[in-house]
Design an enzyme around this catalytic site. Structure first.
Site, PDB file in Angstrom:
ATOM      1  N   SER A 140      79.323 -66.580 -15.248  1.00 16.56           N
ATOM      2  CA  SER A 140      79.495 -65.716 -14.067  1.00 16.56           C
ATOM      3  C   SER A 140      79.501 -66.551 -12.792  1.00 16.56           C
ATOM      4  O   SER A 140      78.835 -67.591 -12.720  1.00 16.56           O
ATOM      5  CB  SER A 140      78.334 -64.724 -13.976  1.00 16.56           C
ATOM      6  OG  SER A 140      78.304 -64.097 -12.706  1.00 16.56           O
ATOM      7  N   TYR A 153      69.497 -63.357 -14.371  1.00 16.56           N
ATOM      8  CA  TYR A 153      70.912 -63.420 -14.780  1.00 16.56           C
ATOM      9  C   TYR A 153      71.540 -64.750 -14.360  1.00 16.56           C
ATOM     10  O   TYR A 153      72.236 -65.398 -15.154  1.00 16.56           O
ATOM     11  CB  TYR A 153      71.635 -62.240 -14.133  1.00 16.56           C
ATOM     12  CG  TYR A 153      73.092 -62.060 -14.508  1.00 16.56           C
ATOM     13  CD1 TYR A 153      73.452 -61.281 -15.624  1.00 16.56           C
ATOM     14  CD2 TYR A 153      74.108 -62.595 -13.731  1.00 16.56           C
ATOM     15  CE1 TYR A 153      74.794 -61.081 -15.947  1.00 16.56           C
ATOM     16  CE2 TYR A 153      75.443 -62.395 -14.050  1.00 16.56           C
ATOM     17  CZ  TYR A 153      75.784 -61.634 -15.160  1.00 16.56           C
ATOM     18  OH  TYR A 153      77.119 -61.438 -15.461  1.00 16.56           O
ATOM     19  N   LYS A 157      73.119 -67.546 -16.799  1.00 19.13           N
ATOM     20  CA  LYS A 157      74.546 -67.880 -16.689  1.00 19.13           C
ATOM     21  C   LYS A 157      74.745 -69.346 -16.285  1.00 19.13           C
ATOM     22  O   LYS A 157      75.721 -69.974 -16.702  1.00 19.13           O
ATOM     23  CB  LYS A 157      75.242 -66.940 -15.703  1.00 19.13           C
ATOM     24  CG  LYS A 157      75.311 -65.480 -16.185  1.00 19.13           C
ATOM     25  CD  LYS A 157      76.150 -65.343 -17.431  1.00 19.13           C
ATOM     26  CE  LYS A 157      76.369 -63.902 -17.862  1.00 19.13           C
ATOM     27  NZ  LYS A 157      77.162 -63.778 -19.095  1.00 19.13           N
TER      28      LYS A 157
END
Ligand code: CAA
Ligand code: NAP
Length: 246
Positions: A140, A153, A157
């Site tokens: 991401s 997150y 990532k």
């Protein structure tokens, strides 16, 4: 020549569905992973069949190593060895760090980072032994630039990118490539889950003036899975509408 086999994790979600369709159009046999007992599995498979796609579903919890072992064993027995793995399954549990609890942290690390280990570890040996393979990790933009509310997150990532580069070096001589795609904000359930006001502010920051479409990610997966992509490995490819240029 027999068809190559691709496994897409989280295949029944927004980006996964398009990746599965693109790989099927490219001539792969596509195995579509979902969580065990996923209630929309049959409906999704029927919809895909009506559109002309004969996918083979494989249930497995990406967060569990044992579940991934069983899933891949079943696929290898019933379908054949996996030539292309798209590590696409992912979740968000957003929250400002001070308020983030251990459950939010663990859930995201378990699926988005350990999940990549759990599935890749099952298939990498076979790919190397056969002298051809493709690992494609869906990271991401927020793993590269960071995002308030996403320490969990972004850490997962970003970790996926270090994993990609390191594994790429280990298998480079074996005909196996390992690459990552870092999408920006793409119009799927994941982005729709952001509060509308916050979401609109985030999308307003995208220079092309809109969220991305799942097929805009799938098109790149299609390239990375192809023979012609054999010289690209260890790369992180950005598709973010200009949100983060570096
Ligand atoms: N930067 C810095 N501080 C910020 C901020 C930002 N962008 N946004 C809010 N804050 C601050 C506020 O000013 C406020 O500060 P004070 O307490 O000092 O007043 C505080 O944070 C508010 O904290 P709350 O915990 O009360 O915030 P909230 O519960 O209303 O919302 C949130 C927190 C859920 C994380 C929300 O901000 C949010 O959804 N943000 C978007 C996160 C995001 O981009 N997620 C992407 C999901 S899609 C995806 O992940 C796909 C992909 O790869 C791109
Ligand atoms: P999505 O529509 O929510 O799809 C994610 C899929 O992963 C869902 O089908 C979900 O199943 C599945 N999944 C979650 N946990 C799983 C587990 N433990 N085992 C197996 N499957 C699991 O989201 P998306 O936008 O398509 O996201 C796909 C990938 O792209 C994710 O890795 C995401 O982080 C990444 N990404 C998305 C964006 C974006 O803006 N949308 C941007 C950058 C990167 P359930 O529905 O059953 O939970």
């Amino acid at each position: 020549m027999s068809k190559k086999i691709a496994l897409v994790t989280g295949a029944m979600g927004g980006i996964g569905t398009e990746i599965s369709k693109f790989l099927a159009r490219d001539g792969f046999i596509v195995v579509t992973n979902c969580l065990p007992g996923y209630p929309q599995k049959d409906e999704w498979l029927a919809k895909m069949k009506a559109e002309g796609f004969d996918f083979i579903a494989a249930e497995g919890d990406i967060a569990s190593y044992e579940s991934c072992t069983a899933m891949v064993k079943k696929v290898e027995t019933e379908v054949g060895p996996i030539d292309v793995l798209v590590n696409n399954a992912g979740i968000t549990r957003d929250g400002m760090f001070r308020k983030m609890d251990k459950g939010q942290w663990d859930a995201v690390i378990d699926v988005n980072l350990s999940g990549v280990f759990n599935v890749t570890h099952q298939v990498i040996g076979g790919m190397a032994d056969r002298g051809w393979g493709r690992i494609i990790n869906i990271s991401s933009v927020n793993g590269i630039r960071g995002q308030a509310g996403q320490t969990n997150y972004a850490a997962a990532k970003a970790g996926e990118l270090g994993f990609t580069k390191s594994l790429a070096l280990e298998v480079a001589k074996k005909g196996v490539t390992v690459n990552a795609i870092a999408p920006g904000y793409i119009a799927t359930e994941m982005v729709l889950a952001i509060k509308e006001e916050v979401r609109n502010q985030l999308i307003a920051q995208i220079p092309v003036g809109r969220a991305g479409k799942p097929e805009e990610i799938a098109g790149l997966v299609s390239y990375l899975a192809s023979d012609i992509a054999g010289f690209m490995t260890g790369a992180t490819l950005n598709i973010n509408g200009g949100l983060h240029i570096y």
